[in-house]
Write a protein that holds these residues in place. Sequence first.
Motif, short mmCIF file in Angstrom:
data_model
loop_
_atom_site.label_atom_id
_atom_site.label_comp_id
_atom_site.label_asym_id
_atom_site.label_seq_id
_atom_site.Cartn_x
_atom_site.Cartn_y
_atom_site.Cartn_z
N ASN A 273 0.81 -1.20 0.00
CA ASN A 273 -0.04 0.03 0.05
C ASN A 273 0.95 1.32 0.00
N ARG A 274 2.06 1.15 0.38
CA ARG A 274 3.02 2.22 0.35
C ARG A 274 4.00 2.36 -0.82
N GLY A 275 3.94 1.46 -1.56
CA GLY A 275 4.41 1.40 -2.96
C GLY A 275 5.90 0.64 -2.89
N LEU A 276 6.36 -0.04 -1.45
CA LEU A 276 7.48 -0.68 -1.61
C LEU A 276 7.71 -1.91 -1.97
N VAL A 277 6.58 -2.68 -1.92
CA VAL A 277 6.54 -4.05 -2.60
C VAL A 277 5.58 -4.23 -3.23
N THR A 278 5.52 -5.15 -4.30
CA THR A 278 4.65 -5.59 -5.02
C THR A 278 4.14 -7.06 -4.68
N VAL A 279 2.78 -7.19 -4.54
CA VAL A 279 2.14 -8.63 -3.96
C VAL A 279 1.58 -9.19 -5.10
N SER A 280 1.58 -10.38 -5.40
CA SER A 280 0.91 -11.05 -6.42
C SER A 280 0.48 -12.39 -5.69
N ARG A 281 -0.88 -12.62 -6.29
CA ARG A 281 -1.50 -13.88 -5.62
C ARG A 281 -2.31 -14.61 -7.00
N LYS A 282 -1.39 -15.02 -7.93
CA LYS A 282 -1.99 -15.77 -9.07
C LYS A 282 -1.83 -17.15 -8.93
N SER A 283 -2.96 -17.82 -9.34
CA SER A 283 -3.15 -19.27 -9.20
C SER A 283 -2.76 -19.95 -7.97
N GLY A 284 -3.18 -19.33 -6.94
CA GLY A 284 -2.93 -19.98 -5.54
C GLY A 284 -1.64 -19.63 -5.19
N GLN A 285 -0.66 -19.16 -5.79
CA GLN A 285 0.69 -18.69 -5.45
C GLN A 285 0.76 -17.49 -5.04
N TRP A 286 1.37 -17.17 -3.64
CA TRP A 286 1.45 -15.95 -3.31
C TRP A 286 3.09 -15.44 -3.41
N SER A 287 3.42 -14.51 -3.95
CA SER A 287 4.70 -13.89 -4.05
C SER A 287 4.90 -12.41 -3.68
N VAL A 288 5.93 -12.06 -3.36
CA VAL A 288 6.10 -10.51 -3.25
C VAL A 288 7.57 -10.17 -3.78
N ALA A 289 7.59 -8.97 -4.34
CA ALA A 289 9.03 -8.34 -4.61
C ALA A 289 9.20 -6.93 -4.29
N LEU A 290 10.43 -6.62 -4.10
CA LEU A 290 10.75 -5.26 -4.00
C LEU A 290 10.35 -4.31 -5.10
N THR A 291 10.12 -3.12 -4.87
CA THR A 291 9.86 -2.06 -5.82
C THR A 291 11.22 -1.31 -5.68
N SER A 292 11.27 -0.37 -6.93
CA SER A 292 12.48 0.49 -6.66
C SER A 292 12.42 1.39 -5.46
N ALA A 293 11.25 1.79 -5.13
CA ALA A 293 11.20 2.56 -3.58
C ALA A 293 11.59 1.73 -2.40
N GLY A 294 11.26 0.47 -2.78
CA GLY A 294 11.40 -0.43 -1.73
C GLY A 294 12.87 -0.72 -1.33
N ARG A 295 13.65 -0.71 -2.80
CA ARG A 295 15.01 -1.04 -2.48
C ARG A 295 16.02 0.22 -1.71
N HIS A 296 15.55 1.31 -2.09
CA HIS A 296 16.06 2.43 -1.73
C HIS A 296 15.78 2.49 -0.17
#
Length: 62
Positions: A39-62
Amino acid sequence: MERQVNERQLSVLQWVGAGCPAGVWETTSYKTTCQALHNRGLVTVSRKSGQWSVALTSAGRH
């Protein structure tokens, strides 16, 4: 004014940055923290096909 992350959020950001290694969290409560970080734009969250995943955004890396 930009809000700072708290200790838990920083821990989760570091965990995501390390590739989400297994065995770090005893429960799935990190998912709630990831949603707050999303919600703060620091990570992206995906919930595709029953799989949960998360990744840093450029703001989250900073």
